[in-house]
Design a protein around this motif. Structure first.
Motif, PDB file in Angstrom:
ATOM      1  N   ASN A  41     -71.093 -24.819  61.477  1.00 14.59           N
ATOM      2  CA  ASN A  41     -70.477 -23.642  60.858  1.00 14.59           C
ATOM      3  C   ASN A  41     -69.620 -23.950  59.622  1.00 14.59           C
ATOM      4  O   ASN A  41     -68.442 -23.574  59.564  1.00 14.59           O
ATOM      5  N   PRO A  42     -70.171 -24.607  58.601  1.00 16.78           N
ATOM      6  CA  PRO A  42     -69.394 -24.828  57.379  1.00 16.78           C
ATOM      7  C   PRO A  42     -69.137 -23.515  56.641  1.00 16.78           C
ATOM      8  O   PRO A  42     -69.918 -22.564  56.740  1.00 16.78           O
ATOM      9  N   ALA A  43     -68.047 -23.461  55.896  1.00 18.74           N
ATOM     10  CA  ALA A  43     -67.707 -22.244  55.156  1.00 18.74           C
ATOM     11  C   ALA A  43     -68.552 -22.090  53.892  1.00 18.74           C
ATOM     12  O   ALA A  43     -68.817 -20.973  53.445  1.00 18.74           O
ATOM     13  N   ALA A  44     -68.959 -23.207  53.290  1.00 16.87           N
ATOM     14  CA  ALA A  44     -69.754 -23.168  52.059  1.00 16.87           C
ATOM     15  C   ALA A  44     -70.472 -24.499  51.891  1.00 16.87           C
ATOM     16  O   ALA A  44     -70.125 -25.497  52.532  1.00 16.87           O
ATOM     17  N   VAL A  70     -79.858 -27.732  57.026  1.00 13.57           N
ATOM     18  CA  VAL A  70     -79.402 -27.676  55.636  1.00 13.57           C
ATOM     19  C   VAL A  70     -80.026 -26.502  54.899  1.00 13.57           C
ATOM     20  O   VAL A  70     -79.347 -25.743  54.207  1.00 13.57           O
ATOM     21  N   ARG A  71     -81.350 -26.332  55.060  1.00 15.98           N
ATOM     22  CA  ARG A  71     -82.028 -25.241  54.369  1.00 15.98           C
ATOM     23  C   ARG A  71     -81.469 -23.892  54.811  1.00 15.98           C
ATOM     24  O   ARG A  71     -81.203 -23.011  53.979  1.00 15.98           O
ATOM     25  N   ASP A  72     -81.271 -23.703  56.113  1.00 18.97           N
ATOM     26  CA  ASP A  72     -80.741 -22.431  56.607  1.00 18.97           C
ATOM     27  C   ASP A  72     -79.327 -22.185  56.085  1.00 18.97           C
ATOM     28  O   ASP A  72     -78.955 -21.042  55.777  1.00 18.97           O
ATOM     29  N   THR A  73     -78.543 -23.238  55.976  1.00 16.93           N
ATOM     30  CA  THR A  73     -77.182 -23.087  55.453  1.00 16.93           C
ATOM     31  C   THR A  73     -77.210 -22.674  53.985  1.00 16.93           C
ATOM     32  O   THR A  73     -76.431 -21.816  53.544  1.00 16.93           O
ATOM     33  N   LEU A  74     -78.114 -23.269  53.198  1.00 16.57           N
ATOM     34  CA  LEU A  74     -78.253 -22.885  51.796  1.00 16.57           C
ATOM     35  C   LEU A  74     -78.676 -21.432  51.637  1.00 16.57           C
ATOM     36  O   LEU A  74     -78.314 -20.769  50.657  1.00 16.57           O
ATOM     37  N   LEU A  75     -79.427 -20.932  52.599  1.00 12.84           N
ATOM     38  CA  LEU A  75     -79.922 -19.557  52.525  1.00 12.84           C
ATOM     39  C   LEU A  75     -78.916 -18.533  53.044  1.00 12.84           C
ATOM     40  O   LEU A  75     -79.035 -17.347  52.728  1.00 12.84           O
ATOM     41  N   ASN A  76     -77.920 -18.985  53.799  1.00 11.50           N
ATOM     42  CA  ASN A  76     -77.067 -18.020  54.487  1.00 11.50           C
ATOM     43  C   ASN A  76     -75.564 -18.181  54.250  1.00 11.50           C
ATOM     44  O   ASN A  76     -74.803 -17.284  54.610  1.00 11.50           O
ATOM     45  N   GLU A  87     -86.067 -19.608  46.373  1.00 12.57           N
ATOM     46  CA  GLU A  87     -85.927 -19.073  47.726  1.00 12.57           C
ATOM     47  C   GLU A  87     -84.471 -18.701  48.022  1.00 12.57           C
ATOM     48  O   GLU A  87     -84.189 -17.644  48.605  1.00 12.57           O
ATOM     49  N   ILE A  88     -83.542 -19.545  47.593  1.00 15.85           N
ATOM     50  CA  ILE A  88     -82.119 -19.259  47.804  1.00 15.85           C
ATOM     51  C   ILE A  88     -81.706 -18.004  47.051  1.00 15.85           C
ATOM     52  O   ILE A  88     -81.005 -17.129  47.589  1.00 15.85           O
TER      53      ILE A  88
END
Length: 506
Positions: A317-320, A338-344, A361-362
């Motif tokens: 759960n990183p903030a950014a 990592v990919r899901d974090t970049l997208l969300n 995609e992002i």
């Protein structure tokens, strides 16, 4: 923030029509405010006459149109305070310029080429710059005023105009332009040469023409001269195309609440690839700018500072997240989450990732993204996204147009286009930071900027505001350092960021 416009002639016309003003009255107000600015410069710079019982010397170069009329009016206002020569290399053409000249005649000001006549305070020179007495007098002029063409220039300069401007540039005094420096067109092009102003006194409101990268060396410090209306009232006459960021717009991530912990200020993840130094600089920059926790994800464990966490896997759960700085060919598929974090999650994209398909995609799925390309990266990004196929030279000739093309295509994304002036845009919002200085043209400066933006994203600041404030912090930190223009290092820049709060409270 200062509003700027694509053009201001329509604002002048509306001001005259709606408030029963005249262009002549606007001109008088412009000249009075320019006179006040000159007095301010004389005071703050502590300019003194070179000899006892003499006055400060001001050379005013006046053109044949309304810009020249402003300058002749200025000479009339200042004639008893300073030793002034008005140089008219092209005569007078516009009606208002002729009228201002008639007023000068009514004051019994002699037309003379002999500067030794001590009874004359304002002298008009109607000949060319080959005039020896003018050349000799002007060698030690304290202030040089450019009132040749201003914003009315819409054609290339001829040989004589270039000669006059080059001569004015060769003089040693403080250089002040009356409106846009002569030689810069209303579209922001340098027409062979241009007056190199230390201060540009812009009449009424700023235009995009003075904010182009290619004219920054000619603009100097920007000062807005009122035309007799409040700035708010005058600017209401038209629709602004953007805002100019000022030093006072900076909002630092100052901590005032005591009941907090490191998690309160966000956990930022930075992806580290082939060039680990770039990611480390961004991490240190983010940590210095208030982020509670900074984690670097990458294979290398060497050179990572003790205050920065290293991990091979994504934390919970990183903030950014920030990616691209020295990234190279990062294998996103091998990094779980990592990919899901970049997208969300709020994310910062810079450098290498802007060449990769995942950026598209992002942009299509994540509304909280900031991109920070330099011109070459932005051109590649525009091609990748299918927005425009252009070269860097095309971009630099019309930066505002290409930024708006991007923002129209991806209205949720925030773009910070690097350059001599940062352009920051999201949808129909556009801001310019013109406070950048040449010392920032160093490897690593961009990595520091990325870290500053990512730090604010991690602390919950909205993307556009994060980009604006980080850009200001970046340039103001650089300006605060006392070092040679070629000696700035990323480490010193990061350290300077930590002292911005102290400077702000002084």
């Amino acid at each position: 923030m200062i509003q700027f416009f694509q053009e201001v002639q329509s604002l002048d016309n509306r001001a005259c029509a709606e408030f029963q003003l005249s262009h002549e009255l606007l001109m008088e107000n412009a000249a009075n405010n320019l006179a006040n600015f000159i007095r301010h410069i004389v005071s703050t710079k502590q300019i003194k006459p070179r000899k006892k019982d003499e006055k400060i010397k001001i050379l005013i170069a006046a053109g044949p149109g309304n810009n020249g009329a402003d300058s002749i009016a200025l000479a009339r206002i200042l004639q008893d305070e300073f030793n002034i020569i008005v140089y008219l290399p092209f005569g007078t053409k516009s009606k208002l310029c002729m009228k201002q000249l008639e007023r000068a005649n009514a004051l019994e000001i002699d037309f003379c080429t002999n500067r030794t006549s001590k009874t004359i305070s304002v002298q008009y020179f109607l000949d060319t710059i080959e005039n020896i007495s003018l050349r000799e007098w002007a060698k030690d002029a304290d202030i040089i005023i450019d009132g040749l063409f201003g914003s009315g220039l819409n054609r290339p300069l001829d040989d004589k105009a270039c000669e006059v401007i080059d001569w004015l540039n060769s003089l040693q005094g403080i250089k002040i332009s009356c409106d846009i420096p002569s030689g810069i067109s209303h579209e922001g092009d340098v027409m062979w040469t241009a007056f190199r102003a230390d201060y540009s006194c812009i009449m009424g409101a700023c235009t995009e023409a003075i904010l182009a990268d290619r004219v920054k060396d000619f603009i100097g410090e920007i000062h807005i001269c009122s035309l007799g209306l409040s700035r708010k009232m005058y600017e209401s006459m038209g629709k602004p195309s953007g805002f100019l960021l000022e030093k006072t717009d900076l909002k630092l991530p100052t901590r005032s609440q005591s009941h907090t912990h490191k998690g309160t200020f966000g956990h930022l993840v930075i992806l580290m690839g082939e060039k680990e130094g770039a990611a480390i600089l961004s991490a240190l920059s983010a940590f210095q700018f208030g982020t509670g926790v900074v984690t670097i994800i990458g294979d290398s464990t060497t050179h990572i500072p003790s205050e920065i966490i290293h991990s091979f896997t994504l934390p919970t759960n990183p903030a950014a997240i920030a990616a691209g700085m020295g990234l190279g060919d990062f294998a996103f598929q091998d990094r779980r989450g990592v990919r899901d974090t970049l997208l969300n999650r709020p994310c910062l994209l810079d450098a290498d990732i802007l060449y990769q398909d995942i950026t598209k995609e992002i942009l299509e799925q994540n509304p909280r993204v900031v991109l920070t390309p330099h011109p070459k990266e932005f051109v590649a990004l525009m091609r990748l996204l299918g927005i425009a196929d252009c070269e860097v030279l095309d971009l630099q000739r019309d930066r505002f147009r290409f930024v708006r093309l991007f923002s129209h295509s991806y209205p949720n994304a925030t773009l910070l286009l690097k350059g001599a002036n940062h352009i920051i845009a999201q949808n129909d919002r556009l801001a310019v930071n013109y406070l950048g200085i040449p010392s920032l043209a160093k490897g690593g400066s961009g990595d520091v900027l990325s870290g500053l933006i990512a730090a604010l994203l991690a602390q919950g600041i909205a993307p556009f505001e994060a980009a604006c404030n980080a850009s200001l912090a970046h340039t103001l930190a650089a300006r605060s350092l006392e070092c040679a223009s070629y000696a700035l290092t990323p480490q010193r820049l990061i350290e300077a960021v930590s002292r911005l709060e102290q400077r702000e409270t002084k």
